[in-house]
Design a protein around this motif. Structure first.
Motif, PDB file in Angstrom:
ATOM      1  N   TYR A   1       0.801  -1.183   0.134  1.00  0.00           N
ATOM      2  CA  TYR A   1      -0.097  -0.156   0.005  1.00  0.00           C
ATOM      3  C   TYR A   1       0.898   1.232   0.065  1.00  0.00           C
ATOM      4  CZ  TYR A   1      -4.039  -3.006   1.099  1.00  0.00           C
ATOM      5  OH  TYR A   1      -5.229  -3.997   0.923  1.00  0.00           O
ATOM      6  N   VAL A   2       0.588   2.133  -0.915  1.00  0.00           N
ATOM      7  CA  VAL A   2       1.348   3.559  -0.952  1.00  0.00           C
ATOM      8  C   VAL A   2       0.287   4.351  -0.609  1.00  0.00           C
ATOM      9  CG1 VAL A   2       2.364   5.094  -2.464  1.00  0.00           C
ATOM     10  CG2 VAL A   2       2.883   2.722  -2.686  1.00  0.00           C
ATOM     11  N   SER A   3       0.421   5.401   0.452  1.00  0.00           N
ATOM     12  CA  SER A   3      -0.309   6.218   0.739  1.00  0.00           C
ATOM     13  C   SER A   3       0.049   7.767   0.502  1.00  0.00           C
ATOM     14  CB  SER A   3      -0.741   6.118   2.184  1.00  0.00           C
ATOM     15  OG  SER A   3      -1.503   4.808   2.638  1.00  0.00           O
ATOM     16  N   ILE A   4      -0.706   8.493   0.016  1.00  0.00           N
ATOM     17  CA  ILE A   4      -0.230   9.923  -0.222  1.00  0.00           C
ATOM     18  C   ILE A   4      -1.251  10.748   0.517  1.00  0.00           C
ATOM     19  CG2 ILE A   4       0.057  11.793  -1.841  1.00  0.00           C
ATOM     20  CD1 ILE A   4      -0.071   9.551  -4.154  1.00  0.00           C
ATOM     21  N   GLN A   5      -0.536  11.653   1.633  1.00  0.00           N
ATOM     22  CA  GLN A   5      -1.319  12.357   2.603  1.00  0.00           C
ATOM     23  C   GLN A   5      -1.582  13.858   1.916  1.00  0.00           C
ATOM     24  OE1 GLN A   5       1.012  12.323   6.315  1.00  0.00           O
ATOM     25  NE2 GLN A   5      -0.405  10.949   6.866  1.00  0.00           N
ATOM     26  N   ALA A   6      -2.644  14.610   2.347  1.00  0.00           N
ATOM     27  CA  ALA A   6      -2.764  15.919   1.841  1.00  0.00           C
ATOM     28  C   ALA A   6      -1.447  16.792   1.684  1.00  0.00           C
ATOM     29  CB  ALA A   6      -4.096  16.401   2.499  1.00  0.00           C
ATOM     30  N   ASN A   7      -0.748  16.638   2.844  1.00  0.00           N
ATOM     31  CA  ASN A   7       0.590  17.413   2.886  1.00  0.00           C
ATOM     32  C   ASN A   7       1.513  17.001   2.115  1.00  0.00           C
ATOM     33  OD1 ASN A   7       1.212  15.171   4.265  1.00  0.00           O
ATOM     34  ND2 ASN A   7       1.403  16.216   6.175  1.00  0.00           N
ATOM     35  N   SER A   8       1.357  16.059   1.048  1.00  0.00           N
ATOM     36  CA  SER A   8       2.501  15.506   0.341  1.00  0.00           C
ATOM     37  C   SER A   8       3.329  14.596   0.804  1.00  0.00           C
ATOM     38  CB  SER A   8       3.303  16.576  -0.493  1.00  0.00           C
ATOM     39  OG  SER A   8       2.353  17.448  -1.151  1.00  0.00           O
ATOM     40  N   ARG A   9       3.076  14.156   1.962  1.00  0.00           N
ATOM     41  CA  ARG A   9       3.721  12.999   2.675  1.00  0.00           C
ATOM     42  C   ARG A   9       3.493  11.610   2.007  1.00  0.00           C
ATOM     43  NH1 ARG A   9       4.468  14.422   8.850  1.00  0.00           N
ATOM     44  NH2 ARG A   9       6.456  13.178   9.023  1.00  0.00           N
TER      45      ARG A   9
ATOM     46  N   GLU B   1       3.914  -7.575  -9.474  1.00  0.00           N
ATOM     47  CA  GLU B   1       3.467  -7.051  -8.151  1.00  0.00           C
ATOM     48  C   GLU B   1       2.192  -6.173  -8.251  1.00  0.00           C
ATOM     49  OE1 GLU B   1       4.564  -8.120  -5.131  1.00  0.00           O
ATOM     50  OE2 GLU B   1       6.034  -9.509  -6.571  1.00  0.00           O
ATOM     51  N   ARG B   2       1.434  -6.373  -7.164  1.00  0.00           N
ATOM     52  CA  ARG B   2      -0.075  -5.287  -7.443  1.00  0.00           C
ATOM     53  C   ARG B   2       0.465  -4.333  -6.100  1.00  0.00           C
ATOM     54  NH1 ARG B   2      -6.029  -6.425  -9.096  1.00  0.00           N
ATOM     55  NH2 ARG B   2      -6.629  -4.197  -9.217  1.00  0.00           N
ATOM     56  N   ILE B   3       0.284  -2.994  -6.680  1.00  0.00           N
ATOM     57  CA  ILE B   3       0.428  -1.902  -5.759  1.00  0.00           C
ATOM     58  C   ILE B   3      -0.942  -1.230  -5.463  1.00  0.00           C
ATOM     59  CG2 ILE B   3       1.790   0.105  -5.228  1.00  0.00           C
ATOM     60  CD1 ILE B   3       3.406  -2.286  -5.497  1.00  0.00           C
ATOM     61  N   PHE B   4      -1.207  -0.868  -4.344  1.00  0.00           N
ATOM     62  CA  PHE B   4      -2.555  -0.021  -3.801  1.00  0.00           C
ATOM     63  C   PHE B   4      -2.226   1.336  -3.542  1.00  0.00           C
ATOM     64  CE2 PHE B   4      -3.446  -4.579  -3.570  1.00  0.00           C
ATOM     65  CZ  PHE B   4      -4.773  -4.925  -4.205  1.00  0.00           C
ATOM     66  N   ILE B   5      -3.018   2.304  -4.248  1.00  0.00           N
ATOM     67  CA  ILE B   5      -2.685   3.460  -4.076  1.00  0.00           C
ATOM     68  C   ILE B   5      -3.813   4.167  -3.018  1.00  0.00           C
ATOM     69  CG2 ILE B   5      -2.100   5.919  -4.551  1.00  0.00           C
ATOM     70  CD1 ILE B   5      -0.599   4.749  -6.868  1.00  0.00           C
ATOM     71  N   ARG B   6      -3.645   4.837  -1.875  1.00  0.00           N
ATOM     72  CA  ARG B   6      -4.282   5.466  -1.083  1.00  0.00           C
ATOM     73  C   ARG B   6      -4.162   6.714  -1.176  1.00  0.00           C
ATOM     74  NH1 ARG B   6      -3.451   4.433   3.797  1.00  0.00           N
ATOM     75  NH2 ARG B   6      -5.607   4.609   4.566  1.00  0.00           N
ATOM     76  N   ALA B   7      -4.925   7.822  -1.523  1.00  0.00           N
ATOM     77  CA  ALA B   7      -4.395   9.049  -1.632  1.00  0.00           C
ATOM     78  C   ALA B   7      -5.865   9.950  -0.923  1.00  0.00           C
ATOM     79  CB  ALA B   7      -4.376   9.555  -2.964  1.00  0.00           C
TER      80      ALA B   7
ATOM     81  N   TYR C   1      -2.884  16.697  -7.618  1.00  0.00           N
ATOM     82  CA  TYR C   1      -2.691  15.834  -8.815  1.00  0.00           C
ATOM     83  C   TYR C   1      -1.303  15.735  -9.092  1.00  0.00           C
ATOM     84  CZ  TYR C   1      -3.680  14.121 -13.189  1.00  0.00           C
ATOM     85  OH  TYR C   1      -3.809  13.024 -14.421  1.00  0.00           O
ATOM     86  N   GLY C   2      -0.524  16.824  -8.994  1.00  0.00           N
ATOM     87  CA  GLY C   2       1.057  16.762  -9.471  1.00  0.00           C
ATOM     88  C   GLY C   2       1.644  15.740  -8.369  1.00  0.00           C
ATOM     89  N   ASP C   3       1.196  15.454  -7.080  1.00  0.00           N
ATOM     90  CA  ASP C   3       1.821  14.658  -6.240  1.00  0.00           C
ATOM     91  C   ASP C   3       1.298  13.193  -6.772  1.00  0.00           C
ATOM     92  OD1 ASP C   3       2.787  16.526  -4.621  1.00  0.00           O
ATOM     93  OD2 ASP C   3       1.450  16.711  -3.321  1.00  0.00           O
ATOM     94  N   PHE C   4       0.091  12.859  -6.904  1.00  0.00           N
ATOM     95  CA  PHE C   4      -0.205  11.475  -7.346  1.00  0.00           C
ATOM     96  C   PHE C   4       0.414  11.286  -8.662  1.00  0.00           C
ATOM     97  CE2 PHE C   4      -2.984   9.155 -10.357  1.00  0.00           C
ATOM     98  CZ  PHE C   4      -3.266   8.046  -9.296  1.00  0.00           C
TER      99      PHE C   4
ATOM    100  N   LEU D   1      -6.211   1.694  -7.407  1.00  0.00           N
ATOM    101  CA  LEU D   1      -6.720   2.855  -6.403  1.00  0.00           C
ATOM    102  C   LEU D   1      -7.554   2.478  -5.219  1.00  0.00           C
ATOM    103  CD1 LEU D   1      -6.991   5.443  -9.417  1.00  0.00           C
ATOM    104  CD2 LEU D   1      -4.959   4.959  -8.062  1.00  0.00           C
ATOM    105  N   VAL D   2      -7.518   2.826  -4.139  1.00  0.00           N
ATOM    106  CA  VAL D   2      -8.349   2.513  -3.154  1.00  0.00           C
ATOM    107  C   VAL D   2      -9.094   3.564  -2.957  1.00  0.00           C
ATOM    108  CG1 VAL D   2      -8.435   1.666  -0.602  1.00  0.00           C
ATOM    109  CG2 VAL D   2      -6.518   0.637  -2.259  1.00  0.00           C
TER     110      VAL D   2
END
Length: 106
Positions: free
Chosen positions: A30-38, A67-73, A79-82, A99-100
């Motif tokens: 799982y790859v998570s992208i927070q609102a603050n770009s972390r 490999e299957r990667i799940f992105i949680r944003a 959009y640029g961070d994504f 996309l989760v």
């Protein structure tokens, strides 16, 4: 292949499988992208520019395209961070990305 019944609403009576039982799939990433770009892989923060490289280290000698990667944003993620994360994944050979979203059925 067995799927949880809750994911399918069409009722069917499945035939008996003759293939031997397969082991459970490995733990997904799982790859998570927070609102603050972390950005995180699992619970570990990683550099947004090196998400793909970090995942390559984690999978060892496995093939990235397998490999299957799940992105949680976060819904307010830029959009640029994504796209930066997606480009890093693709540059490292990870092409199976899901996309989760939040399940609203409960």
């Amino acid at each position: 292949v067995a799927a949880p019944l809750a994911t399918v609403s069409v009722e069917v009576k499945l035939p008996v499988a003759v293939a031997p039982m397969q082991p459970n799939p490995p733990k997904p990433f799982y790859v998570s992208i927070q609102a603050n770009s972390r950005v995180y892989i699992g619970d570990d923060e990683v550099d947004i520019d090196n998400v793909g490289g970090e995942l390559l280290n984690l999978i060892g000698n496995k093939t990235p395209s397998d490999e299957r990667i799940f992105i949680r944003a976060d819904q307010t993620t830029r959009y640029g961070d994504f796209m930066q994360v997606m480009n890093s994944l693709q540059d490292s050979g990870f092409y199976s990305v899901a996309l989760v979203g939040e399940d609203q059925s409960s």
